[in-house]
Scaffold this motif. Structure first.
Motif, mmCIF file in Angstrom:
data_model
loop_
_atom_site.group_PDB
_atom_site.id
_atom_site.type_symbol
_atom_site.label_atom_id
_atom_site.label_comp_id
_atom_site.label_asym_id
_atom_site.label_seq_id
_atom_site.Cartn_x
_atom_site.Cartn_y
_atom_site.Cartn_z
ATOM 1 N N ASP A 129 45.203 32.527 37.002
ATOM 2 C CA ASP A 129 43.916 33.175 36.713
ATOM 3 C C ASP A 129 44.113 34.364 35.771
ATOM 4 O O ASP A 129 43.354 34.555 34.813
ATOM 5 N N ILE A 130 45.111 35.172 36.072
ATOM 6 C CA ILE A 130 45.358 36.381 35.287
ATOM 7 C C ILE A 130 45.667 36.031 33.841
ATOM 8 O O ILE A 130 45.142 36.649 32.906
ATOM 9 N N ALA A 131 46.500 35.019 33.640
ATOM 10 C CA ALA A 131 46.832 34.591 32.278
ATOM 11 C C ALA A 131 45.620 34.010 31.573
ATOM 12 O O ALA A 131 45.359 34.314 30.399
ATOM 13 N N ALA A 132 44.853 33.183 32.277
ATOM 14 C CA ALA A 132 43.716 32.501 31.657
ATOM 15 C C ALA A 132 42.631 33.467 31.215
ATOM 16 O O ALA A 132 41.945 33.228 30.212
ATOM 17 N N ARG A 133 42.459 34.562 31.922
ATOM 18 C CA ARG A 133 41.387 35.510 31.606
ATOM 19 C C ARG A 133 41.844 36.652 30.708
ATOM 20 O O ARG A 133 41.056 37.537 30.375
ATOM 21 N N GLY A 134 43.099 36.632 30.335
ATOM 22 C CA GLY A 134 43.593 37.672 29.440
ATOM 23 C C GLY A 134 43.722 39.025 30.102
ATOM 24 O O GLY A 134 43.571 40.066 29.440
ATOM 25 N N LEU A 135 44.026 39.033 31.412
ATOM 26 C CA LEU A 135 44.271 40.297 32.092
ATOM 27 C C LEU A 135 45.676 40.791 31.729
ATOM 28 O O LEU A 135 46.465 40.064 31.123
ATOM 29 N N ASP A 136 45.970 42.020 32.094
ATOM 30 C CA ASP A 136 47.219 42.647 31.674
ATOM 31 C C ASP A 136 48.280 42.690 32.761
ATOM 32 O O ASP A 136 49.393 43.175 32.523
ATOM 33 N N GLY A 137 47.958 42.195 33.940
ATOM 34 C CA GLY A 137 48.933 42.171 35.017
ATOM 35 C C GLY A 137 48.274 41.908 36.344
ATOM 36 O O GLY A 137 47.051 41.762 36.443
ATOM 37 N N GLY A 138 49.116 41.826 37.375
ATOM 38 C CA GLY A 138 48.624 41.592 38.726
ATOM 39 C C GLY A 138 49.206 42.593 39.696
ATOM 40 O O GLY A 138 50.321 43.087 39.509
ATOM 41 N N LYS A 139 48.430 42.916 40.726
ATOM 42 C CA LYS A 139 48.849 43.916 41.720
ATOM 43 C C LYS A 139 48.932 43.271 43.095
ATOM 44 O O LYS A 139 48.084 42.465 43.481
ATOM 45 N N MET A 140 49.981 43.646 43.848
ATOM 46 C CA MET A 140 50.200 43.142 45.197
ATOM 47 C C MET A 140 50.355 44.297 46.172
ATOM 48 O O MET A 140 50.906 45.334 45.821
ATOM 49 N N LEU A 141 49.907 44.089 47.392
ATOM 50 C CA LEU A 141 50.159 45.000 48.505
ATOM 51 C C LEU A 141 51.180 44.335 49.415
ATOM 52 O O LEU A 141 51.018 43.169 49.782
#
Length: 290
Positions: A129-141
């Motif tokens: 999803d992150i790659a497809a939408r052109g986001l800049d990264g992902g965050k995890m808890l």
């Protein structure tokens, strides 16, 4: 500042506009010239965390949350925002994500107060999803509880997210805590040694740490904590309770460390004790980029 009625109308009548808006969004490099980031966090609500100080329902009004986020994101010193899809898409449709860093929150399964609170499985963005939408990264808890056998499942999932994000050369931001459950309540240990233990464990997740960033709380002996890793560290703003001046001073001191790369602040900026969001944002921006 945010036309909530327009956002709701687009969602109802033209949901495909969201994908088109992601494709059309203008992007920027991850880091500005000074190499530091100020990110506003807005992923609390998806984990059933709505409270601010003595108001347990403070973040239940989406128009109010969006107006506060708009005030923050319009400041040139705010580099971007961290959130779940619903919040980020509202901001996207309002035109507030142009040339901003956008980080997608990935695991929001550990709902606050639930019997399964430590089961922080992925329920939000995936790496795809992150790659497809052109986001800049992902965050995890990742809350590490030695008495909870489910912790290792969350660790394994976070390790997979780290590797997947690294494959597409995007930031993997991990927020780790060494946690305990006491009388049914989850509590994060905020002494220096516990923060360092948690940071060391999550730094080893995945097949590479090349794109891993840490999001750490500001605790006592923070310089010592920051010397426990060479990974970039974004300082966690935390809950806006207590002495605000003391919190700002602790942030400022910690930002002097070589591994300190900026701040990720949510409620402390969006809900300052005096209600002046613009002034709180201005002060944080000056601290990070000044």
């Amino acid at each position: 500042m945010v036309d909530v009625a327009r956002v709701a109308r687009i969602r109802r009548q033209d949901p495909g506009a969201i994908a088109e808006a992601w494709r059309a969004r203008s992007r920027r490099p991850l880091l500005p010239d000074d190499g530091r980031l100020l990110i506003v966090a807005a992923d609390h609500m998806a984990r059933a965390s709505f409270g601010v100080r003595d108001d347990p329902t403070a973040m239940l009004s989406r128009p109010d949350v969006l107006q506060r986020l708009a005030t923050a994101l319009k400041h040139p010193g705010v580099d971007g925002v961290l959130g779940t899809a619903d919040v980020l898409e509202d901001l996207l449709l309002a035109g507030l994500l142009e040339d901003k860093i956008v980080i997608g929150s990935m695991n929001r399964g550990g709902l606050q107060g639930a019997s399964f609170e430590l089961d922080d499985r992925g329920t939000a963005y995936t790496s795809t999803d992150i790659a497809a939408r052109g986001l800049d990264g992902g965050k995890m808890l990742l809350r590490i509880c030695l008495d909870d056998p489910g912790t290792v499942r969350t660790m394994a999932e976070c390790a997979r997210f780290v590797s997947e994000l690294a494959q597409i050369e995007l930031m993997a931001m991990i927020e780790p805590f060494w946690s305990v459950r006491t009388q049914g309540q989850v509590r994060n240990l905020l002494d220096p040694e516990s923060v360092m233990r948690a940071a060391q464990v999550v730094a080893g997740l995945g097949g590479t740490s090349a794109y891993t960033w840490l999001k750490l709380p500001v605790v006592d002996q923070m310089r010592r904590v920051l010397e426990s890793t060479t990974l970039p560290v974004l300082l966690l703003g935390g809950d806006p309770s207590g002495d605000s001046e003391h919190a700002y001073q602790r942030w400022a001191d910690a930002l002097l460390a070589p591994t300190a790369a900026g701040l990720v602040v949510g409620r402390a900026l969006l809900y300052p004790p005096d209600g002046d969001v613009a002034s709180a944002v201005e002060r944080a921006a000056e601290m990070v980029h000044g």
